[in-house]
Scaffold this motif. Sequence first.
Motif, PDB file in Angstrom:
ATOM      1  N   GLU A 110       9.483 -16.777  -2.970  1.00 59.74           N
ATOM      2  CA  GLU A 110       8.769 -16.245  -4.117  1.00 59.74           C
ATOM      3  C   GLU A 110       8.391 -14.798  -3.837  1.00 59.74           C
ATOM      4  N   ALA A 111       8.697 -13.918  -4.753  1.00 60.90           N
ATOM      5  CA  ALA A 111       8.437 -12.494  -4.564  1.00 60.90           C
ATOM      6  C   ALA A 111       6.984 -12.159  -4.885  1.00 60.90           C
ATOM      7  N   GLY A 112       6.588 -10.972  -4.474  1.00 68.50           N
ATOM      8  CA  GLY A 112       5.288 -10.448  -4.862  1.00 68.50           C
ATOM      9  C   GLY A 112       4.116 -11.031  -4.115  1.00 68.50           C
ATOM     10  N   ASP A 113       4.349 -11.530  -2.885  1.00 70.64           N
ATOM     11  CA  ASP A 113       3.249 -12.139  -2.146  1.00 70.64           C
ATOM     12  C   ASP A 113       2.342 -11.103  -1.496  1.00 70.64           C
ATOM     13  N   GLY A 114       2.818  -9.864  -1.296  1.00 75.15           N
ATOM     14  CA  GLY A 114       1.983  -8.804  -0.770  1.00 75.15           C
ATOM     15  C   GLY A 114       1.544  -9.006   0.669  1.00 75.15           C
ATOM     16  N   LEU A 115       2.497  -9.348   1.541  1.00 77.13           N
ATOM     17  CA  LEU A 115       2.153  -9.586   2.941  1.00 77.13           C
ATOM     18  C   LEU A 115       2.193  -8.316   3.777  1.00 77.13           C
ATOM     19  N   LEU A 116       3.014  -7.338   3.360  1.00 81.08           N
ATOM     20  CA  LEU A 116       3.171  -6.091   4.103  1.00 81.08           C
ATOM     21  C   LEU A 116       2.999  -4.910   3.161  1.00 81.08           C
ATOM     22  N   SER A 117       2.523  -3.798   3.718  1.00 77.11           N
ATOM     23  CA  SER A 117       2.366  -2.611   2.879  1.00 77.11           C
ATOM     24  C   SER A 117       2.318  -1.370   3.754  1.00 77.11           C
ATOM     25  N   LEU A 118       2.634  -0.226   3.156  1.00 77.00           N
ATOM     26  CA  LEU A 118       2.444   1.081   3.768  1.00 77.00           C
ATOM     27  C   LEU A 118       1.345   1.787   2.995  1.00 77.00           C
ATOM     28  N   VAL A 119       0.329   2.285   3.695  1.00 77.68           N
ATOM     29  CA  VAL A 119      -0.790   2.922   3.023  1.00 77.68           C
ATOM     30  C   VAL A 119      -1.004   4.329   3.581  1.00 77.68           C
ATOM     31  N   ASP A 120      -1.376   5.227   2.705  1.00 77.84           N
ATOM     32  CA  ASP A 120      -1.655   6.599   3.099  1.00 77.84           C
ATOM     33  C   ASP A 120      -3.130   6.707   3.487  1.00 77.84           C
ATOM     34  N   ALA A 121      -3.455   6.142   4.637  1.00 80.25           N
ATOM     35  CA  ALA A 121      -4.841   6.100   5.104  1.00 80.25           C
ATOM     36  C   ALA A 121      -4.842   5.941   6.613  1.00 80.25           C
ATOM     37  N   GLU A 122      -5.983   6.208   7.223  1.00 79.50           N
ATOM     38  CA  GLU A 122      -6.097   6.066   8.669  1.00 79.50           C
ATOM     39  C   GLU A 122      -6.511   4.654   9.072  1.00 79.50           C
ATOM     40  N   GLU A 123      -7.150   3.932   8.175  1.00 76.15           N
ATOM     41  CA  GLU A 123      -7.607   2.582   8.453  1.00 76.15           C
ATOM     42  C   GLU A 123      -7.137   1.645   7.345  1.00 76.15           C
ATOM     43  N   PRO A 124      -6.865   0.376   7.683  1.00 75.96           N
ATOM     44  CA  PRO A 124      -6.461  -0.576   6.646  1.00 75.96           C
ATOM     45  C   PRO A 124      -7.644  -0.901   5.740  1.00 75.96           C
ATOM     46  N   GLY A 125      -7.359  -1.214   4.514  1.00 76.58           N
ATOM     47  CA  GLY A 125      -8.413  -1.608   3.598  1.00 76.58           C
ATOM     48  C   GLY A 125      -8.831  -3.043   3.832  1.00 76.58           C
ATOM     49  N   GLU A 126      -9.789  -3.492   3.061  1.00 73.19           N
ATOM     50  CA  GLU A 126     -10.278  -4.862   3.180  1.00 73.19           C
ATOM     51  C   GLU A 126      -9.148  -5.852   2.898  1.00 73.19           C
ATOM     52  N   GLY A 127      -9.034  -6.860   3.744  1.00 72.89           N
ATOM     53  CA  GLY A 127      -7.992  -7.865   3.577  1.00 72.89           C
ATOM     54  C   GLY A 127      -6.684  -7.509   4.240  1.00 72.89           C
ATOM     55  N   TRP A 128      -6.663  -6.399   5.009  1.00 74.68           N
ATOM     56  CA  TRP A 128      -5.434  -5.966   5.672  1.00 74.68           C
ATOM     57  C   TRP A 128      -5.681  -5.730   7.157  1.00 74.68           C
ATOM     58  N   ARG A 129      -4.614  -5.803   7.936  1.00 76.36           N
ATOM     59  CA  ARG A 129      -4.653  -5.556   9.374  1.00 76.36           C
ATOM     60  C   ARG A 129      -3.644  -4.473   9.716  1.00 76.36           C
ATOM     61  N   ALA A 130      -4.050  -3.531  10.573  1.00 74.08           N
ATOM     62  CA  ALA A 130      -3.172  -2.428  10.935  1.00 74.08           C
ATOM     63  C   ALA A 130      -2.140  -2.856  11.969  1.00 74.08           C
ATOM     64  N   VAL A 131      -0.905  -2.391  11.784  1.00 71.90           N
ATOM     65  CA  VAL A 131       0.164  -2.596  12.759  1.00 71.90           C
ATOM     66  C   VAL A 131       0.410  -1.313  13.535  1.00 71.90           C
ATOM     67  N   GLY A 132       0.557  -0.195  12.828  1.00 70.35           N
ATOM     68  CA  GLY A 132       0.790   1.100  13.464  1.00 70.35           C
ATOM     69  C   GLY A 132       1.340   2.084  12.457  1.00 70.35           C
ATOM     70  N   LEU A 133       1.537   3.315  12.909  1.00 72.21           N
ATOM     71  CA  LEU A 133       2.063   4.362  12.042  1.00 72.21           C
ATOM     72  C   LEU A 133       3.571   4.237  11.922  1.00 72.21           C
TER      73      LEU A 133
END
Length: 272
Positions: A110-133
């Motif tokens: 099923e598409a659209g589950d939102g498990l991974l993302s790229l964000v233009d920020a130094e820290e992950p937002g709420e509900g997310w965990r940082a992997v690296g740059l």
Amino acid sequence: MPAPERIPPRSVTTAELLAEGELTVRGQIREASNAVLYCSVSHEGREAFCVYKPVAGERPLWDFPDGTLAEREVAAYEVSEATGWGLVPPTVLREGPYGRGMCQLWIEGEAGDGLLSLVDAEEPGEGWRAVGLADVGQGRTALLVHADDERLRRLAVLDAVINNADRKGGHLLPAAGGRLYGIDHGVTFNAENKLRTLLWGWAGERLTPEAVGALERLRGSLAEGGPLAARLSELITAAEVDATRARVDALLASGRHPEPGGEWPAIPWPPV
């Protein structure tokens, strides 16, 4: 005279269907690095779709013995089942149209589950965990993050146990009913530490009580003479079984998620 008793037809299990059913190749998944065939499988009135990966289509790797990836896929399924989490689709080893190989139940994602993302920020937002740059081109970087999701956390523990050298974003398969599966486990169970994953968001943090319970079940089943130890010995080498046992013991001793070791690239390439 009474009518003869009608015996209801026997229900074919998924394992029987995959192991004993007639495989019919329907197509090829060309994005894969090894031969991956999309098939239907039918047995005693039951039919399903599956993935068939013949050993003959495996590409040689410098750090894994030739012709062993199918067994490693099955071994990953066996460990997943022993945790009680059911994170890997049903998988068997069998003969097929192109020889011996791995056969795994096809899961409609099923598409659209939102498990991974790229964000233009130094820290992950709420509900997310940082992997690296991550390099996103033109000299720019973005923060790669994954969801703070218990399903992913279970998969991170499984990957640590099986020493998964290739947990990419494309190997995460959200399915109906909120299920999450991991697929493509050919490069696992190496006796050397080769853990490469996108799921580093909990690195160094304490394991959940649920994870500790699953690891304790694994330790019991992996003990000499245990059912999982016996099954894995049919699929991987004795040294690899010992290394799997040692990884479970180490996780329980530390009580924490592993951290990148530094001697091996921590994130697979390409990451997705």
